[in-house]
Design a protein around this motif. Structure first.
Motif, short mmCIF file in Angstrom:
data_model
loop_
_atom_site.label_atom_id
_atom_site.label_comp_id
_atom_site.label_asym_id
_atom_site.label_seq_id
_atom_site.Cartn_x
_atom_site.Cartn_y
_atom_site.Cartn_z
N SER A 120 0.83 -1.20 0.00
CA SER A 120 0.00 0.00 0.00
C SER A 120 0.87 1.26 0.00
O SER A 120 0.64 2.20 -0.77
CB SER A 120 -0.92 -0.03 1.22
N ASP A 121 1.90 1.28 0.84
CA ASP A 121 2.82 2.43 0.89
C ASP A 121 3.57 2.60 -0.43
O ASP A 121 3.98 3.70 -0.78
CB ASP A 121 3.85 2.25 2.02
N ALA A 122 3.75 1.50 -1.13
CA ALA A 122 4.47 1.55 -2.40
C ALA A 122 3.56 2.06 -3.53
O ALA A 122 4.00 2.19 -4.66
CB ALA A 122 5.01 0.17 -2.76
N GLY A 123 2.30 2.31 -3.19
CA GLY A 123 1.39 2.85 -4.20
C GLY A 123 0.48 1.81 -4.83
O GLY A 123 -0.25 2.10 -5.77
N GLY A 124 0.51 0.57 -4.32
CA GLY A 124 -0.41 -0.45 -4.81
C GLY A 124 -1.79 -0.23 -4.21
O GLY A 124 -1.91 0.33 -3.13
N HIS A 125 -2.85 -0.64 -4.92
CA HIS A 125 -4.20 -0.47 -4.41
C HIS A 125 -4.83 -1.81 -4.06
O HIS A 125 -4.60 -2.80 -4.74
CB HIS A 125 -5.06 0.26 -5.44
N LEU A 126 -5.61 -1.82 -2.96
CA LEU A 126 -6.21 -3.06 -2.50
C LEU A 126 -7.73 -2.92 -2.45
O LEU A 126 -8.24 -1.91 -1.96
CB LEU A 126 -5.68 -3.41 -1.10
N TYR A 127 -8.39 -3.95 -2.97
CA TYR A 127 -9.85 -3.93 -3.00
C TYR A 127 -10.42 -5.25 -2.50
O TYR A 127 -9.85 -6.31 -2.72
CB TYR A 127 -10.34 -3.68 -4.43
N GLY A 128 -11.60 -5.16 -1.86
CA GLY A 128 -12.32 -6.35 -1.43
C GLY A 128 -13.47 -6.60 -2.40
O GLY A 128 -13.98 -5.68 -3.04
N CYS A 129 -13.88 -7.87 -2.49
CA CYS A 129 -14.94 -8.26 -3.41
C CYS A 129 -16.31 -8.10 -2.74
O CYS A 129 -16.56 -8.66 -1.68
CB CYS A 129 -14.71 -9.70 -3.84
N LYS A 130 -17.18 -7.34 -3.38
CA LYS A 130 -18.50 -7.04 -2.82
C LYS A 130 -19.32 -8.31 -2.57
O LYS A 130 -19.93 -8.46 -1.50
CB LYS A 130 -19.22 -6.10 -3.78
N ALA A 131 -19.33 -9.22 -3.52
CA ALA A 131 -20.14 -10.44 -3.38
C ALA A 131 -19.72 -11.23 -2.14
O ALA A 131 -20.56 -11.70 -1.38
CB ALA A 131 -20.02 -11.30 -4.62
N THR A 132 -18.41 -11.35 -1.93
CA THR A 132 -17.91 -12.10 -0.78
C THR A 132 -18.24 -11.39 0.53
O THR A 132 -18.62 -12.03 1.51
CB THR A 132 -16.38 -12.30 -0.87
N VAL A 133 -18.07 -10.08 0.53
CA VAL A 133 -18.37 -9.29 1.72
C VAL A 133 -19.82 -9.48 2.12
O VAL A 133 -20.15 -9.69 3.29
CB VAL A 133 -18.04 -7.80 1.45
N ASP A 134 -20.72 -9.47 1.13
CA ASP A 134 -22.14 -9.68 1.41
C ASP A 134 -22.40 -11.10 1.91
O ASP A 134 -23.13 -11.32 2.87
CB ASP A 134 -22.97 -9.44 0.14
N MET A 135 -21.74 -12.06 1.25
CA MET A 135 -21.95 -13.47 1.58
C MET A 135 -21.53 -13.77 3.02
O MET A 135 -22.19 -14.51 3.73
CB MET A 135 -21.13 -14.31 0.60
#
Lengths: 168, 105
Positions: A120-135
């Motif tokens: 993240s500090d190196a400028g990479g972006h992280l995302y979570g999957c909506k379907a899994t979060v809901d599940m």
């Protein structure tokens, strides 16, 4: 007829470079999560834009309470060179995990939380999957602060446009 | 292998542009290489990274991983990427006059 004079010298092609990678991490075992993290960090080290998309059990890598408790799977993995019957014994997975972590530390591979912070500090972006979060009935609060947002598959493809997609 | 003349000094480089003999290095050469890499003028913070890399190379024969670099040079990851945009490990190693980093981390 002599056509050789018509041939232009081949243009010196500039070496093709990857500019962007979007890496999907879909598995929640230690060996399922690390390759994606190493590739994302390696991409940033080379100046390549990097996105990480965590889905299904891969999401455990960014869940605050679970990220540092990931285990090596000792069952159903022929490369462990261990009969599955032995793999199911209590403590086998913990033992294999601690062995692997020790070896990783030797070559400077950080624990999951530190690695995520590094990326993240190196400028990479992280995302979570909506379907899994809901599940799994998760909320933003369950995730480590480095997770940018929870996005849909559609959002993921939009974000990955113009780059390579790697599924792990 | 190629050679280049910087400040009237002949410097040896490998095919990827890394210096093959780190003892030929000087801050003037670092400045010239930084210019080539598009980094511009080197600051004290750049040198905190460069000096650490050279020290590590001298002791171990290879440059540090990014993790060691950020943990021990006192330059955090974010700043490292700002100082050497577009690939800190290789760019910093090139400017520091050491061989191309070998690790994956």
């Amino acid at each position: 007829m002599n056509t050789s004079t018509l041939e232009a010298p081949a243009p010196t092609k500039e070496k093709e470079r990857i500019k962007k990678v979007s890496i999907i991490i879909s598995k929640g075992s230690l060996e399922g999560v690390y390759p994606g993290l190493i590739m994302a960090n390696g991409a940033r080290m080379e100046g390549i834009e990097a996105n990480l998309f965590f889905t299904f059990f891969g999401l455990e890598a960014v869940i605050q309470k679970k990220m540092n408790k990931l285990k090596v799977a000792t069952v159903g993995n022929p490369a462990m060179h261990m009969p599955s019957l032995i793999g199911i014994l209590p403590g086998m997975s913990a033992f294999a995990t601690s062995m692997m972590k020790k070896e990783m530390e030797k070559i400077d591979i950080p624990p999951v939380d530190e690695f995520i912070e590094m990326i993240s500090d190196a400028g990479g972006h992280l995302y979570g999957c909506k379907a899994t979060v809901d599940m799994f009935h998760l909320t933003k609060k369950d995730f480590c602060p480095q997770v940018d947002s929870i996005i849909t598959v559609g959002d993921f493809y939009e974000m990955a446009a113009g780059g390579e997609i790697i599924f792990t | 292998m190629t050679t280049k003349t910087i400040n009237d000094q002949t410097i040896d480089f490998d095919d990827e542009g890394f210096m093959t003999d780190y003892t030929q290095w000087s801050t003037e050469i670092a400045a010239a290489l930084a210019e080539e890499e598009g980094i511009g003028t080197l600051t004290d913070r750049h040198f905190a990274v460069i000096d650490f890399m050279r020290k590590e190379f001298e002791e171990k024969g290879s440059g540090p991983s990014i993790r060691r670099l950020t943990k021990e040079s006192g330059v955090p990851t974010k700043e490292l990427y700002q100082l050497f945009p577009g690939g800190p490990a290789k760019k910093a190693a090139r400017i520091a006059g050491i061989k191309k980093p070998q690790g994956c981390i």
